[in-house]
Write a protein that holds these residues in place. Structure first.
Motif, PDB file in Angstrom:
ATOM      1  N   LYS A   4       0.819  -1.212   0.000  1.00 25.81           N
ATOM      2  CA  LYS A   4       0.000   0.000   0.000  1.00 25.81           C
ATOM      3  C   LYS A   4       0.855   1.264   0.000  1.00 25.81           C
ATOM      4  CE  LYS A   4      -3.856  -2.194   2.441  1.00 25.81           C
ATOM      5  NZ  LYS A   4      -4.706  -2.162   3.685  1.00 25.81           N
ATOM      6  N   LYS A   5       2.141   1.135   0.369  1.00 23.06           N
ATOM      7  CA  LYS A   5       2.990   2.319   0.514  1.00 23.06           C
ATOM      8  C   LYS A   5       4.169   2.347  -0.445  1.00 23.06           C
ATOM      9  CE  LYS A   5       1.748   3.005   5.356  1.00 23.06           C
ATOM     10  NZ  LYS A   5       2.227   3.141   6.757  1.00 23.06           N
ATOM     11  N   ASN A   6       4.470   1.229  -1.079  1.00 25.96           N
ATOM     12  CA  ASN A   6       5.610   1.160  -1.996  1.00 25.96           C
ATOM     13  C   ASN A   6       5.083   0.942  -3.410  1.00 25.96           C
ATOM     14  OD1 ASN A   6       7.942   0.696  -3.435  1.00 25.96           O
ATOM     15  ND2 ASN A   6       8.810  -0.765  -1.979  1.00 25.96           N
ATOM     16  N   ALA A   7       5.222   1.963  -4.253  1.00 24.92           N
ATOM     17  CA  ALA A   7       4.688   1.892  -5.618  1.00 24.92           C
ATOM     18  C   ALA A   7       5.395   0.846  -6.473  1.00 24.92           C
ATOM     19  CB  ALA A   7       4.794   3.259  -6.287  1.00 24.92           C
ATOM     20  N   ALA A   8       6.557   0.355  -6.021  1.00 26.59           N
ATOM     21  CA  ALA A   8       7.267  -0.675  -6.789  1.00 26.59           C
ATOM     22  C   ALA A   8       6.466  -1.968  -6.866  1.00 26.59           C
ATOM     23  CB  ALA A   8       8.634  -0.954  -6.167  1.00 26.59           C
ATOM     24  N   PRO A  45      22.986  -8.705  -2.873  1.00 27.32           N
ATOM     25  CA  PRO A  45      21.794  -7.997  -2.422  1.00 27.32           C
ATOM     26  C   PRO A  45      21.369  -6.902  -3.407  1.00 27.32           C
ATOM     27  CG  PRO A  45      23.494  -8.044  -0.704  1.00 27.32           C
ATOM     28  CD  PRO A  45      24.135  -8.439  -1.982  1.00 27.32           C
ATOM     29  N   MET A  46      20.101  -6.942  -3.791  1.00 25.51           N
ATOM     30  CA  MET A  46      19.482  -5.945  -4.660  1.00 25.51           C
ATOM     31  C   MET A  46      18.094  -5.655  -4.100  1.00 25.51           C
ATOM     32  SD  MET A  46      21.368  -5.207  -7.510  1.00 25.51           S
ATOM     33  CE  MET A  46      20.327  -5.010  -8.963  1.00 25.51           C
ATOM     34  N   GLY A  47      17.681  -4.395  -4.157  1.00 24.46           N
ATOM     35  CA  GLY A  47      16.367  -4.031  -3.669  1.00 24.46           C
ATOM     36  C   GLY A  47      15.346  -3.981  -4.790  1.00 24.46           C
ATOM     37  N   PHE A  48      14.258  -3.287  -4.540  1.00 27.30           N
ATOM     38  CA  PHE A  48      13.233  -3.110  -5.564  1.00 27.30           C
ATOM     39  C   PHE A  48      13.797  -2.313  -6.744  1.00 27.30           C
ATOM     40  CE2 PHE A  48      10.741  -3.862  -1.768  1.00 27.30           C
ATOM     41  CZ  PHE A  48       9.659  -4.607  -2.208  1.00 27.30           C
ATOM     42  N   THR A  49      14.559  -1.259  -6.425  1.00 27.05           N
ATOM     43  CA  THR A  49      15.129  -0.395  -7.456  1.00 27.05           C
ATOM     44  C   THR A  49      16.559  -0.038  -7.073  1.00 27.05           C
ATOM     45  OG1 THR A  49      14.590   1.757  -6.460  1.00 27.05           O
ATOM     46  CG2 THR A  49      12.828   0.639  -7.692  1.00 27.05           C
ATOM     47  N   ASP A  50      17.256   0.676  -7.956  1.00 26.99           N
ATOM     48  CA  ASP A  50      18.617   1.121  -7.665  1.00 26.99           C
ATOM     49  C   ASP A  50      18.671   2.187  -6.573  1.00 26.99           C
ATOM     50  OD1 ASP A  50      20.022  -0.518  -9.278  1.00 26.99           O
ATOM     51  OD2 ASP A  50      20.187   0.853 -10.962  1.00 26.99           O
ATOM     52  N   TYR A  51      17.537   2.711  -6.159  1.00 29.44           N
ATOM     53  CA  TYR A  51      17.515   3.706  -5.105  1.00 29.44           C
ATOM     54  C   TYR A  51      17.388   3.059  -3.725  1.00 29.44           C
ATOM     55  CZ  TYR A  51      16.816   6.678  -9.137  1.00 29.44           C
ATOM     56  OH  TYR A  51      16.963   7.295 -10.354  1.00 29.44           O
ATOM     57  N   LEU A 104      11.922   4.438 -13.022  1.00 29.34           N
ATOM     58  CA  LEU A 104      10.924   4.713 -12.000  1.00 29.34           C
ATOM     59  C   LEU A 104       9.612   5.127 -12.653  1.00 29.34           C
ATOM     60  CD1 LEU A 104      12.973   6.829  -9.422  1.00 29.34           C
ATOM     61  CD2 LEU A 104      12.420   4.409  -9.280  1.00 29.34           C
ATOM     62  N   SER A 105       8.517   4.674 -12.075  1.00 30.16           N
ATOM     63  CA  SER A 105       7.196   5.084 -12.541  1.00 30.16           C
ATOM     64  C   SER A 105       6.860   6.455 -11.958  1.00 30.16           C
ATOM     65  CB  SER A 105       6.150   4.065 -12.093  1.00 30.16           C
ATOM     66  OG  SER A 105       6.024   4.083 -10.671  1.00 30.16           O
ATOM     67  N   GLU A 106       5.802   7.072 -12.455  1.00 32.44           N
ATOM     68  CA  GLU A 106       5.380   8.364 -11.931  1.00 32.44           C
ATOM     69  C   GLU A 106       5.029   8.262 -10.441  1.00 32.44           C
ATOM     70  OE1 GLU A 106       5.401  11.384 -13.332  1.00 32.44           O
ATOM     71  OE2 GLU A 106       6.417  10.449 -15.032  1.00 32.44           O
ATOM     72  N   LYS A 107       4.407   7.153 -10.051  1.00 31.48           N
ATOM     73  CA  LYS A 107       4.061   6.964  -8.635  1.00 31.48           C
ATOM     74  C   LYS A 107       5.315   6.852  -7.789  1.00 31.48           C
ATOM     75  CE  LYS A 107       0.892   3.990  -7.498  1.00 31.48           C
ATOM     76  NZ  LYS A 107       0.094   2.747  -7.474  1.00 31.48           N
ATOM     77  N   GLN A 108       6.315   6.127  -8.272  1.00 33.26           N
ATOM     78  CA  GLN A 108       7.563   6.012  -7.528  1.00 33.26           C
ATOM     79  C   GLN A 108       8.260   7.366  -7.425  1.00 33.26           C
ATOM     80  OE1 GLN A 108       9.045   2.594  -9.987  1.00 33.26           O
ATOM     81  NE2 GLN A 108       9.931   1.969  -8.024  1.00 33.26           N
ATOM     82  N   ILE A 109       8.280   8.088  -8.535  1.00 34.31           N
ATOM     83  CA  ILE A 109       8.932   9.399  -8.524  1.00 34.31           C
ATOM     84  C   ILE A 109       8.281  10.302  -7.485  1.00 34.31           C
ATOM     85  CG2 ILE A 109       9.232  11.526  -9.853  1.00 34.31           C
ATOM     86  CD1 ILE A 109       9.793   9.790 -12.307  1.00 34.31           C
ATOM     87  N   ALA A 110       6.957  10.301  -7.421  1.00 38.94           N
ATOM     88  CA  ALA A 110       6.254  11.129  -6.435  1.00 38.94           C
ATOM     89  C   ALA A 110       6.676  10.765  -5.014  1.00 38.94           C
ATOM     90  CB  ALA A 110       4.744  10.980  -6.604  1.00 38.94           C
ATOM     91  N   THR A 111       6.837   9.462  -4.768  1.00 37.43           N
ATOM     92  CA  THR A 111       7.260   9.008  -3.437  1.00 37.43           C
ATOM     93  C   THR A 111       8.682   9.452  -3.130  1.00 37.43           C
ATOM     94  OG1 THR A 111       5.822   7.064  -3.550  1.00 37.43           O
ATOM     95  CG2 THR A 111       7.636   6.992  -1.975  1.00 37.43           C
ATOM     96  N   PHE A 112       9.590   9.312  -4.097  1.00 33.43           N
ATOM     97  CA  PHE A 112      10.985   9.678  -3.873  1.00 33.43           C
ATOM     98  C   PHE A 112      11.148  11.187  -3.701  1.00 33.43           C
ATOM     99  CE2 PHE A 112      12.115   5.458  -5.705  1.00 33.43           C
ATOM    100  CZ  PHE A 112      12.913   5.033  -4.657  1.00 33.43           C
TER     101      PHE A 112
END
Length: 363
Positions: A33-37, A111-117, A221-229
């Motif tokens: 619900k909180k992580n757009a990834a 180790p790798m996460g959802f994204t490079d960030y 990154l998607s638009e939703k992810q960008i908004a979160t970052f």
């Protein structure tokens, strides 16, 4: 979830170089619900128990967008921590591999996460240096465990540490002036209003998408992810530390996102904002900054790379760092093969402080 989030901070409680994670941040990372990834990723979390005691944890992540971009079938492991017992590390990695296989994956990496960030890369050198809030710290026995379970190097990232010079090096001044005049560039310091009300933060992350797209494992990154970052980064960062380069038409062609280290503040907070953790973090952000600045993200538009545009960023930042009182600067993880990026630091006489590794194994 509470046990998963708490395990790392408890496990490293007596390790001075480790930096605690904010518990709510870990929980939010793995909350759909909180992580757009989660729009293009799926996960499974695992805990290893010995009797009733947690002795290890790991997250399994499949980033379908990255797999499609790079034409691979990888399951990633993240937040891997374990006691020095190969049965424990084997059980955790086996759980990730089996889940990945059931999902049709052919390789396990991390180790790798959802994204490079997100945090990525296992520390293999630099255990004596303090960690940071944006990177993993792990005990020195971790790489030995990975290799004993059949994992081999896929890529390495290195981090560079350097003293902040009292004056801008002549090379940067000369090159900066040259590219400023040749391409009619200017340095802009966006304020909070520009970031949040004028879409400037979104434009900066769109530049990151463009500049970082060729780099290992990157997925846009998607638009939703960008908004979160934008909300996450720019809400707390001192905007004096974020120079942006524009051309005469107002297009963003370069940016550096840097931030005063919060390592000591995070240690004092011990992963909790309440009741008093927020005071330590606020003090470090606003009142008495630490002596190190973290150079989190630097990007230049592809057609301007290799032309000296980065010099303008350093010409702006070095006087600001001196005014604030930073003595040291440390880069984020940079691919050891990314010579364009690594070459930009030469005039600052850096040394390698840490080396991190992404491991891979056919499953």
């Amino acid at each position: 979830m509470d046990r998963f989030a708490r395990f790392g901070n408890d496990f490293y409680r007596d390790c001075h170089n480790a930096v605690p994670e904010l518990l709510y941040d870990i929980k939010d990372t793995y909350d759909p619900k909180k992580n757009a990834a989660y729009d293009f990723c799926e996960t499974r979390l695992f805990l290893a128990f010995r009797d009733s005691k947690v002795v290890g944890r790991v997250a399994a992540i499949i980033n379908h967008r990255a797999n499609a971009t790079w034409h691979v079938s990888n399951v990633r492991f993240s937040h891997l921590d374990f006691i020095d017992d190969e049965k424990v590390s084997e059980a955790l990695l086996h759980a990730v591999e089996e889940w990945g296989r059931r999902k049709g994956m052919t390789h396990c990496q991390g180790p790798m996460g959802f994204t490079d960030y997100d945090k990525e890369g296992m520390l293999i050198e630099g255990f004596d240096f303090p960690g940071s809030m944006t990177t993993y710290y792990n005990y020195s026995y971790y790489p030995r465990h990975l290799e004993s379970h059949g994992y081999t190097k896929e890529v390495d990232w290195i981090q560079l540490r350097m003293a902040v010079p009292e004056q801008v090096p002549e090379r940067f001044l000369r090159v900066g002036e040259l590219v400023r005049n040749r391409y009619r560039l200017r340095v802009v310091k966006p304020d909070k209003k520009m970031m949040f009300e004028e879409n400037y933060g979104q434009r900066i992350f769109q530049l990151f998408n463009e500049a970082y797209s060729p780099l290992f494992g990157y997925s846009a990154l998607s638009e939703k992810q960008i908004a979160t970052f934008v909300k996450t980064y720019f809400k707390i960062i001192d905007m004096r530390l974020v120079p942006v380069i524009e051309d005469e038409e107002g297009n963003i062609i370069g940016v550096a996102v840097t931030m005063g280290s919060l390592s000591n503040a995070m240690r004092k907070a011990r992963g909790k904002l309440m009741p008093f953790g927020w005071l330590h973090i606020l003090k470090s952000l606003k009142i008495k900054m630490e002596d190190t600045v973290d150079m989190l993200l630097i990007a230049v538009k592809p057609e301007y790379q290799g032309k000296g545009v980065n010099a303008l960023l350093f010409c702006d930042l070095i006087p600001v760092y001196n005014k604030i009182g930073f003595k040291w600067a440390e880069t984020g993880p940079q691919l050891e093969s990314n010579h364009k990026e690594l070459n930009q630091w030469g005039a600052l006489n850096p040394h390698i402080s840490k080396r991190r590794r992404c491991y891979n194994k056919e499953i």
